[in-house]
Structure formats: structure tokens, C-alpha cells
Design an enzyme around this catalytic site. Structure first.
Site: not given
Length: 685
Positions: A467-468, A471, A474
Site C-alpha cells: 500500500h505505502e 503511494h 505515485h
């Protein structure tokens, strides 16, 4: 002050984390604030041109340095807290807040931005310019006189309160410990017991030191046979930083801070011409209004409720029939859930954990990213704040794309949870004409290795890591050259979770998992039968989990729209639970008091973003399912299209445009419900 004498003033490359000390904070920030104020004075002068590049070369260069230095200080405050650093941080915080508030509300600067000729701007600059004008309005630039003065006072006070909320949460978590006996820990996994024993021995104490840090707390709640021990930890955890904390720990009570924060947000909203903070919050988001958000949440709750009710019925029946618990209490439920999962799917989280050694998981994560997004990840070197921190670089075709720090283990003085933050953004610098590559922080709180063995991660830990990293991708893979809309900058808050939640899906793919697992003792990869059981259990209690997230999100939005800040907020939480929840916590539970996302983390009236973005991320991942090869391997061409449509464009256009560029249509709720096993129940009768 010479840059070499103060590491916070050295912007030649990466932050000098190994040299930064509390004594550097105040003088560095004084110098940078002075430089930024001087730059502002020059730019707003009548003879300074209303030109995008000229203004960026003067003002943005100064404020970017200020932001980078303050970012380094704030980061250390989160991962290496000390009394000295905390004191220095809090001394400077009001002045930093005052500057950013004044900058964002300066009517002279606002006038300069309005005078910029938009016909001279490229597409990225046009988006950044539109965002800037919107942010000036939200920042109080259209206020005057006493209203503007009060707005500034509110910003400064809110910053202080949020910081204190965060400090209280950390201190309340760190302050609590319990030294258990071996008998009390019956059923607790060996690696957790070993770590607790080592923690006690480090303090010359007898027994096993239990804490409220997640690598200790969660496995005790899931596996300890002692209901009394589970009750002890549950009560301590759910009353942290509240009026229900035990004795001395009550000094960390966040109740008054929450009330004041809510009152200030309401006052800020009225000054800006809005009825409530919920309306302010959605202005820069994808959602059009608070009522649309509330409707979305209630619709999703209605779809999830039958599944959640079935989950609860299964839990209670199993507890009664198999565990002799006629009336299981909230502190029993994690234990009952784990036993039910083991019985139903014939495996336990502890069994799975043995295959997820941290080094192997990291290597597997890098492999899927390298394959899917056509990059190379390799170790790099940089000054770090702790010996456990790793540093990496991402390249494409031998060219540096970005770099990131990875800080995995939990430790004292480190804020709980997991997060990604930016160190610096990709930017075609107006002062040098050179391209600045992006750098990110990736922070987790995993258990540390014990007895010479590598750290073991739960599958949930693995999902958190992916998940991290989503980020991070991105932020790091952007191709945008305008700083304010490159990477995660300028992305609507309720869309920013799309790339992070998207990456979670790979944690369930066999061809990914088999390459990132190796048993801690034998080195054998995850067995296919065990994987099949994990997949069968993937949506175990998904209805309950969905309603839990909706409970938080609905409470957050109603708290910032219909709630009167003068009233106690706990009755509102009770009303939300009565409407949404299928399990009710004890009357003394105070989870709102550590709800850092909305009181110290930027998610105020925006926690719904997690569920909102799940619709986008599930639908985006469905494109990979539709184009997967015979062996289920992700399609590289689809990965390239996703990278180019969403990751590389960053905030340079509205998120819905990026999504439609990838999928060719509007997002649909169908994929989310399918992924979470919540198709209408009647279709499976």
C-alpha cells in the site's frame, strides 16, 4: 549562517539526517523564513512581473527550501522523537504556520497570480495555476481586516493542537506496559514471546514486556488464551489518550483538544463563507458535496450490512459451540475470529507468517514493480536517522527516476502506523534549469527480528507495505515537471489512495507470492495448498471490516457537518454506531481520542477517501484481471498504460480524467463488491 555549519541549510543533495540535531532547528528555520519573507516581498512589489516562471524562480525556490527543511524536521519528529527535538519543533511550529498562512492569504500575491497570462502557460502550469487560485480563496486571501487576522490565529492554534494530539497519542502508547508471566502468554506465537522477553531483559525486568505497539498488541489479542490478559490490553488500547485512561496516563487526555479543534474548524469555515468544515473539505476533492459522501457511505453500508450480520452470527455461534463463550466480549472477538478462521480454512496467521521474511518480501515487491512498470530498483547510499533505515534508487534505462528511504521496524519514539511522505518533488527547477528527481519516505512499524532471524511479517504487514509503496510509486514515477502538480502534489485527496490500494491486489496473486516467500527455517516457498486457503479466507469478515471503515468515515463527515462543536462528540459516535455497526464496543471505549487521521493527519472530513478510492482502485485492477496471461501474470502492456495514464500524470489533470484515460469509462462499484466478496447474498442462495 554557512550551509556547511547547519545541515538543514545544505540543499546540495539529500538531507543530512545523520548530522541534524535539535540545536540546528531554530537557527535554520529562522534563516529560511527570513529568505522566504524576502522573496515574497520582492515578488509582490509593483515592478515585479506577473510571470509564472519569474515568480517561481524567486518565490517557489525559497519556499521549496523552507518546505524541504521543515519536512526533514517533521519527519525526524515522527520517527526519532526526543524531548529536545520536540521542544525545538514546537518552538518553531507557530512561526512556520504563520508564514504559510500569511503566504496563502496574501492579497498582493493573489492579485499577481490572477494577473498571470494563462495563454502563456503549458498544460501542467495551467492546472497548477487553477489550483493556486482555488487555494488562495480557501487560504483566506479574500478576507480582510479582523477576519483575516482571526483566520491566521486559527491556523496557528490548529497546528499547535494537532501536534499536541499527536504527541499525546504517541506518549500514551509508549507509556503503557505490562510485564506478563509465561503462563499468561499461553498461545502467543514464539517470536512475539521472544521479543517481549528480550524487551523485559533489556530493562533488567522479570517476565515478558507487553506494549500497545501493534507488533505486540495484535498477536496477543489474536492468540493469547487468557481472556483476562486480552481484556487488560484491550482496555488500555481503546482508552489511550482519553478521560478513561488509568491514573497517571490521564494526563495525555485528548478530549479538550478535540473539542477545540472542531470549534476552530467550524469558525474557519464560517469565515470562508461555508456552513461547515465538510463543505470546505470537499472543494478540492472529487466528491461534489458532503451529502454526496454521506449518501455514498450509507449506500455502501446497506450493501455490506447483510454480510456483516452473517459474519457476526458465525462468530457468536462458533464462540458458543467451540470455545464455551456464551457471550463473547469485544476483547474476545480477535481471538474468536482467529480460531474460527483456523477452523474454517485450516490455517493460522502464525503459520503464514513463517513464510514472509522481510528481506524476501521486499525483494518480491521490487520484482513485481520492476516487471510491471519497466524500472530497476537497487540499493543506494544516503545519510540516515537510524541504522535500520535502507535507501534505494529507481532507474529506467540507466537514468535515475527517483529515490526512497525504507524504515521498517517499530521502536520507541517512532509514531505508530505506516505512511509515505515526500522528501522532495520532481521539478524542472527555475533557478538552475535542471531536473530535480523526486525522493520519498516509506515508513512502517513491523516487528524486529529476534535471535538472529529476519523479521517475520504478517500478511497484513505485507499488504501495508505494498500500500505505502503504491503511494511512493505515485510520487516517484511522475513525469510532470511542474512541482505543484507532480507526483502526489495536486491530486484530489479522495483519489490519492487509488495507487496505494491498487498495489494491495498483488499480495493475493500466486505468481507474486511464490516469489516473495521463503520459510524462515527451511527456505521453502509458500505451499500452494496454504495459498489456496489464504485466498479462500481473503474475504473472511469483509462485511464487518467494511462497516468498521464506514463507521469511521461517517463519524468523521458528520462530525464536521451536523455536529455542534460545543456539544460532546461521543453521543454522535454512539449514533453512528447504532446506525452502522453490527458490534458495539464498551461504553468506556474511546477510539476517537486516537483518531490521528482526522485530528493530526490531514484527513478531516476526508476519511471517506479510503472507501471512495477503493472503488477506483478495484476497477483499475480489474483491467489487469481482464488482460492477464494464461498463468495469471500481470500484463506488462496494461502496466505501461496504467503507469502512463495515472502514475506519470500525477496531479497535472483531474483524477477522473486520468482514470478514464486508463479504463476508457467512468468507474464502477462492481469490481469492489466482487473483490471483497460482497455480491448480493441472494445470488448465492
Amino acid at each position: 549562517m554557512q550551509a556547511m555549519k547547519n545541515p538543514l541549510l545544505d540543499f546540495s543533495d539529500l538531507p543530512l539526517f545523520d548530522q541534524i540535531q535539535p540545536k540546528h532547528v531554530v537557527p535554520a528555520m529562522d534563516a529560511l523564513l527570513s529568505d522566504a519573507n524576502d522573496a515574497l516581498t520582492r515578488v509582490v512589489a509593483p515592478d515585479f512581473p506577473a510571470d509564472w516562471r519569474a515568480m517561481a524562480g524567486e518565490l517557489d525556490v525559497a519556499t521549496e527550501k523552507l518546505g524541504r527543511a521543515w519536512g526533514a524536521i517533521s519527519h525526524l519528529n515522527s520517527v526519532a522523537d526526543s524531548p529536545q527535538l520536540r521542544a525545538a519543533y514546537n518552538e518553531v511550529l507557530p512561526r512556520v504556520t504563520e508564514f504559510w498562512t500569511r503566504l496563502g492569504s496574501d492579497e498582493r500575491l493573489y492579485a499577481k497570480y490572477k494577473a498571470i497570462q494563462r495563454t502563456a502557460l503549458n498544460a501542467e502550469q495551467l492546472q497548477a495555476h487553477s489550483n493556486a487560485l482555488r487555494n488562495f480563496a480557501l487560504g483566506g486571501a479574500e478576507l480582510s481586516g479582523l477576519g483575516k487576522q482571526r483566520f491566521a490565529e486559527i491556523q496557528e492554534r490548529q497546528a499547535e493542537l494537532s501536534q499536541k494530539f499527536s504527541e499525546n497519542t504517541l506518549d500514551a502508547t509508549d507509556a503503557w506496559s505490562y510485564y506478563a508471566s509465561a503462563d499468561e502468554l499461553e498461545g502467543v506465537p514464539a517470536d512475539v514471546r521472544d521479543a517481549a522477553r528480550a524487551a523485559a531483559q533489556a530493562e533488567d525486568k522479570q517476565g515478558y514486556k507487553l506494549t500497545l505497539k501493534m507488533p505486540c498488541y495484535l498477536p496477543v489479542m489474536q492468540f493469547a488464551k487468557s481472556g483476562e490478559l486480552r481484556h487488560r490490553l484491550y482496555r488500555a488500547y481503546t482508552t489511550r489518550a482519553s478521560d478513561q485512561s488509568d491514573g497517571e496516563d490521564r494526563k495525555f487526555d485528548n478530549s479538550a483538544l478535540i473539542r477545540e479543534i472542531l470549534a476552530l474548524r467550524q469558525e474557519e469555515s464560517r469565515l470562508l463563507g461555508y456552513r461547515n468544515f465538510g463543505e470546505v473539505s470537499v472543494v478540492p476533492k472529487m466528491a461534489e458535496s458532503p451529502s454526496q459522501v454521506v449518501g455514498f457511505l450509507r449506500d455502501l453500508a446497506a450493501r455490506a450490512r447483510p454480510h456483516a450480520q452473517r459474519d457476526v452470527e458465525d462468530l457468536r455461534e462458533f464462540a458458543r459451540a467451540e470455545l464455551g463463550l456464551a457471550d463473547p466480549q469485544p476483547w474476545d472477538l480477535p481471538y474468536v475470529s482467529e480460531r474460527l478462521k483456523e477452523a474454517r480454512y485450516a490455517f493460522s496467521e502464525q503459520e503464514v507468517k513463517q513464510y514472509f521474511t522481510a528481506p524476501r518480501v521486499i525483494a518480491g515487491l521490487f520484482k513485481i514493480v520492476e516487471t510491471l512498470f519497466e524500472v530497476t530498483i537497487r540499493r543506494d547510499s544516503a545519510p540516515v536517522w537510524n541504522a535500520a533505515v535502507e535507501f534505494y534508487r529507481i532507474e529506467r534505462g540507466g537514468e535515475l527516476v527517483g529515490q526512497f528511504y525504507l524504515d521498517q521496524p517499530a521502536r520507541a519514539g517512532k509514531r505508530g502506523g505506516a505512511w509515505m511522505d515526500d522528501v522532495r518533488a520532481r521539478w524542472l527547477r527555475p533557478d538552475t534549469g535542471r531536473l530535480q528527481t523526486p525522493v520519498a519516505h516509506l515508513v512502517c512499524n513491523f516487528a524486529q527480528g529476534v535471535g538472529g532471524k529476519p523479521p517475520l511479517l504478517t500478511h497484513d504487514d505485507v499488504i501495508t507495505l505494498f500500500h505505502e509503496f503504491g503511494h511512493g510509486l505515485h510520487h516517484l514515477l511522475t513525469r510532470v515537471n511542474e512541482r505543484d502538480v507532480s507526483g502526489i502534489s495536486g491530486v484530489e485527496w479522495d483519489a490519492v489512495e487509488l495507487p496505494s490500494q491498487f498495489m494491495e491486489n498483488f499480495c493475493w496473486e500466486w505468481d507474486v507470492l511464490r516469489l516473495m516467500t521463503a520459510h524462515v527455517d527451511s527456505g521453502e516457498p509458500l505451499p500452494r495448498p496454504l495459498y489456496d486457503k489464504m485466498v479462500a479466507a481473503k474475504n473472511f469478515q469483509s462485511g464487518m471490516q467494511t462497516l468498521r471503515q464506514i463507521e469511521f468515515a461517517l463519524f468523521d463527515m458528520l462530525l464536521h457537518t451536523v455536529h455542534d462543536p460545543a456539544d460532546d462528540f461521543m453521543p454522535l459516535l454512539d449514533l453512528v454506531r447504532a446506525e452502522v455497526a453490527v458490534l458495539q464496543p464498551p461504553v468506556w471505549s474511546r477510539t476517537a481520542h486516537t483518531f490521528s487521521h482526522i485530528f493530526a493527519g490531514g484527513y478531516a472530513a476526508g476519511y471517506y477517501s479510503y472507501k471512495w478510492a477503493e472503488v477506483l482502485s478495484a476497477d483499475a485492477y480489474a483491467a489487469f484481471e481482464e488482460t492477464a496471461g494464461n498463468r495469471g501474470l500481470p500484463n506488462v502492456e496494461t502496466g505501461r498504460k496504467y503507469r502512463e495514464s495515472i502514475l506519470e500524470t500525477g496531479g497535472s489533470r483531474p483524477a477522473i480524467e486520468s482514470f478514464k484515460a486508463f479504463r476508457g469509462r467512468e468507474p464502477s462499484l462492481d469490481a469492489l463488491l466482487r473483490h471483497q466478496g460482497m455480491a448480493p447474498l441472494e445470488t448465492h442462495s
